[in-house]
Design a protein around this motif. Structure first.
Motif, PDB file in Angstrom:
ATOM      1  N   ASP A 175       5.594   7.928   7.663  1.00 47.65           N
ATOM      2  CA  ASP A 175       6.182   7.602   6.366  1.00 47.65           C
ATOM      3  C   ASP A 175       6.322   8.891   5.583  1.00 47.65           C
ATOM      4  O   ASP A 175       5.326   9.496   5.169  1.00 47.65           O
ATOM      5  N   HIS A 176       7.571   9.332   5.380  1.00 48.26           N
ATOM      6  CA  HIS A 176       7.818  10.632   4.766  1.00 48.26           C
ATOM      7  C   HIS A 176       7.905  10.574   3.244  1.00 48.26           C
ATOM      8  O   HIS A 176       8.197  11.588   2.603  1.00 48.26           O
ATOM      9  N   GLY A 203       8.951   4.749   3.783  1.00 46.93           N
ATOM     10  CA  GLY A 203      10.010   5.295   4.617  1.00 46.93           C
ATOM     11  C   GLY A 203       9.577   5.318   6.072  1.00 46.93           C
ATOM     12  O   GLY A 203       8.384   5.227   6.385  1.00 46.93           O
ATOM     13  N   GLU A 257       5.834  18.494  13.441  1.00 47.62           N
ATOM     14  CA  GLU A 257       6.267  17.726  12.275  1.00 47.62           C
ATOM     15  C   GLU A 257       5.322  16.553  12.033  1.00 47.62           C
ATOM     16  O   GLU A 257       4.968  16.239  10.892  1.00 47.62           O
ATOM     17  N   TYR A 305      10.332   7.723   9.431  1.00 48.62           N
ATOM     18  CA  TYR A 305      10.920   8.944   9.976  1.00 48.62           C
ATOM     19  C   TYR A 305      10.480   9.060  11.430  1.00 48.62           C
ATOM     20  O   TYR A 305       9.308   8.863  11.758  1.00 48.62           O
ATOM     21  N   GLN A 306      11.433   9.351  12.317  1.00 45.43           N
ATOM     22  CA  GLN A 306      11.154   9.457  13.748  1.00 45.43           C
ATOM     23  C   GLN A 306      11.479  10.857  14.244  1.00 45.43           C
ATOM     24  O   GLN A 306      12.505  11.442  13.884  1.00 45.43           O
ATOM     25  N   THR A 307      10.581  11.417  15.063  1.00 46.43           N
ATOM     26  CA  THR A 307      10.780  12.768  15.585  1.00 46.43           C
ATOM     27  C   THR A 307      10.120  12.881  16.955  1.00 46.43           C
ATOM     28  O   THR A 307       9.259  12.075  17.309  1.00 46.43           O
ATOM     29  N   THR A 359       9.380  16.966   7.583  1.00 49.17           N
ATOM     30  CA  THR A 359      10.632  16.561   8.216  1.00 49.17           C
ATOM     31  C   THR A 359      11.410  17.783   8.681  1.00 49.17           C
ATOM     32  O   THR A 359      11.133  18.907   8.246  1.00 49.17           O
ATOM     33  N   SER A 378      14.892  12.087  12.497  1.00 47.49           N
ATOM     34  CA  SER A 378      15.856  11.234  11.799  1.00 47.49           C
ATOM     35  C   SER A 378      15.117  10.291  10.861  1.00 47.49           C
ATOM     36  O   SER A 378      14.061   9.746  11.200  1.00 47.49           O
ATOM     37  N   VAL A 379      15.712  10.078   9.686  1.00 48.22           N
ATOM     38  CA  VAL A 379      15.209   9.078   8.746  1.00 48.22           C
ATOM     39  C   VAL A 379      15.807   7.731   9.142  1.00 48.22           C
ATOM     40  O   VAL A 379      17.023   7.547   9.132  1.00 48.22           O
TER      41      VAL A 379
END
Length: 565
Positions: free
Chosen positions: A120-121, A78, A87, A80-82, A93, A97-98
């Motif tokens: 990678d979540h 996956g 986080e 995931y951006q933050t 998360t 956003s995924v």
């Protein structure tokens, strides 16, 4: 305006080709490609600390793009951006956003200025696999005009899995000890009908073949019939690895990895009393002690070399002369260096070194070290090289000699390199045991000899600078030390005394200590290396003492060189 994204990919589960518009790139934009998975081509698998170091941190400018790509090995990942570092550090998360969840994808991200975090979540891919990366995006306003800098004199390659020490990971081998450098890493390679793993364990677990005694999960790989697991970043010393599946350790699938120090960049300066030129190869071997008291000796490496202009990976020998004696090299990091051995051809016409100064430019907290060298000697067992041994003066020798000297004697002054320092109006005045000198306070002019002055005492309430001559007569100057006049009376009370201090020969520094600094629009200070000024937030060396003044009793402290460095 937040980050904009452009997705191009093939969803294997649906076996449908999706077409997406191309992302707009800025002129001369750079695309940073990120392989977003553990498995790599050639059977190499990166995980944990090794993967995190390989990904590193990306610095880019607005208009550049990031491409995250994965697939071909059937593993779910996956993206995931933050913008939350919390986080990112906890692999949790929340506010972000995924961007994708799939077994194959290619995602292009074009962020605006700022700091962004991606991880990678899925499952433990971030928490244990450390599949995560920080991206810093800068705007053009963040940059200042580039300045010309000289090419590095030594080119050191980065760590590469292909250069790692290979361990053939098979039952029945029962490895004893594998030696590896910090710069190399280890690759565990196998191909078998049975499944194996690579697991880092404690010493007790290794000795007992009992996984309940202690498994260090950071280097645990998944069971597989084929493997090419790259392990790096192990601390200096011995680490323990086994195949932790039932019965494998007892079959001999265990190994001790002995990690010795990697290489470190050194700046080396060689002084010689002999007015000769050394055109032949001169090598250095360093012996030192690390923080745990372990003694290390480095292999011999050439000192007087530099990268060629046309090819920075090739080297050429540089002659050692009185005006060309500063070199950069890489050598094994032996910790605190206690001795240096120099070797050269016995037929060399060079007179040899008197002093060697070594500094670690990438270790800001460590001061430079200066070593005094023996006379040239040929070893009894060989005539292949001419050897010199260079050591630091023992604390006992310095302490005994200084203790026996009277307070005002030349021996005491030389042991501690006595100096006086004063900044008045637009002049900087410095005195050593060899005389007094002045320069402009703006830091743009050279040095002038004040031969009539032996000591500068300070600034009087009348605005005059007061000092004494070599014959101990009182002197005064109305123009900040440019001209001096003799007086018939003693030095009057001073409004601003000159700084009068000594350097502790057991605590030498190459930047001024706070007690050795005079504040102003431009700060000035003195260290055991020379005279420094600070006009833009960093210290710059304005004049270097002609001798290093390393504290050896009887060595005089010479004047600064009469030109800017």
């Amino acid at each position: 305006m937040g980050p904009s994204y452009c997705l191009r990919g093939v969803l294997l589960t649906l076996i449908i080709s999706l077409a997406f518009p191309k992302c707009a790139h800025a002129q001369n934009a750079t695309e940073h490609e990120i392989i977003w998975q553990f498995q790599r081509d050639g059977g190499i698998r990166l995980y944990g600390d090794t993967l995190e170091r390989q990904l590193g941190t990306i610095n880019m400018v607005v208009g550049d793009t990031l491409r995250f790509s994965w697939g071909g090995f059937g593993e779910l990942h996956g993206l995931y951006q933050t913008e939350s570092d919390t986080e990112f550090n906890t692999c949790s998360t929340g506010s972000g956003s995924v961007l994708a969840v799939n077994i194959q994808a290619s995602i292009v991200v074009s962020p605006e200025a700022g700091t962004f975090y991606f991880f990678d979540h899925i499952s433990e891919n971030c928490a244990e696999g450390l599949l995560r990366i920080q991206v810093n995006v800068f705007s053009q306003a963040d940059f200042v005009p580039d300045t010309t800098t000289p090419a590095a004199s030594v080119v050191e390659t980065t760590q590469n899995p292909e250069n790692a020490v290979v361990v053939d990971w098979q039952p029945g081998t029962d490895f004893d000890l594998v030696d590896v450098s910090e710069d190399e890493g280890v690759r565990f390679v196998w191909s078998s009908t049975a499944q194996f793993v690579v697991t880092q364990v404690t010493e007790q677990s290794f000795n007992d073949c009992d996984m309940r005694s202690g498994i260090l999960r950071r280097w645990t790989s998944a069971p597989s019939t084929t493997g090419n697991v790259f392990v790096s970043g192990l601390p200096v010393g011995i680490s323990y690895f086994v195949s932790s599946l039932p019965g494998h350790c007892a079959l001999g699938m265990r190994v001790r990895i002995n990690v010795f120090p990697g290489s470190i960049r050194l700046h080396v300066k060689v002084w010689s009393d002999a007015d000769t030129v050394g055109s032949e190869v001169v090598t250095a071997t360093y012996t030192g002690v690390d923080d745990l008291g372990r003694v290390w000796t480095s292999p011999a490496r050439q000192v007087n070399q530099r990268a060629t202009i046309d090819n920075h990976s090739a080297f050429e020998t540089v002659a050692i002369t009185p005006t060309s004696n500063f070199f950069e090299m890489f050598a094994l990091d032996v910790g605190t260096i206690v001795a240096v051995r120099l070797q050269r051809d016995p037929a060399s016409t060079w007179g040899g070194a008197t002093y060697v100064q070594v500094r670690k430019p990438d270790a800001d907290a460590e001061p430079s070290q200066t070593f005094r060298c023996s006379a040239m000697a040929l070893p009894r067992e060989t005539t292949d090289t001419a050897d010199q041994y260079c050591v630091a003066a023992a604390d006992r020798t310095i302490a005994d000699t200084c203790a026996a000297a009277t307070t005002a004697s030349r021996e005491a002054e030389n042991c501690t390199c006595f100096r006086e320092f004063l900044v008045v109006e637009d002049r900087v005045l410095v005195c050593t045991s060899d005389g007094c000198f002045s320069t402009g306070a703006a830091g743009t002019s050279g040095w002038s000899d004040m031969g009539e002055v032996a000591h500068v005492h300070g600034l009087g309430s009348d605005g005059r600078v007061y000092g004494t001559s070599p014959a101990n007569r009182t002197l005064s100057s109305a123009d900040a030390g440019l001209t001096w006049a003799a007086l018939a009376y003693a030095v009057p009370p001073l409004a601003t005394p000159a700084l009068q201090y000594t350097f502790d020969v057991r605590n030498l520094t190459t930047t001024p200590l706070d007690a050795h600094v005079v504040d102003g629009d431009i700060m000035w200070g003195v260290s055991s290396q020379g005279v420094h000024y600070n006009a833009h937030g960093t210290w710059e060396l304005h004049g270097m003492w002609a001798c290093d003044c390393n504290g050896a009793c009887g060595q005089s402290c010479n004047q600064p060189q009469p030109h800017l460095l």
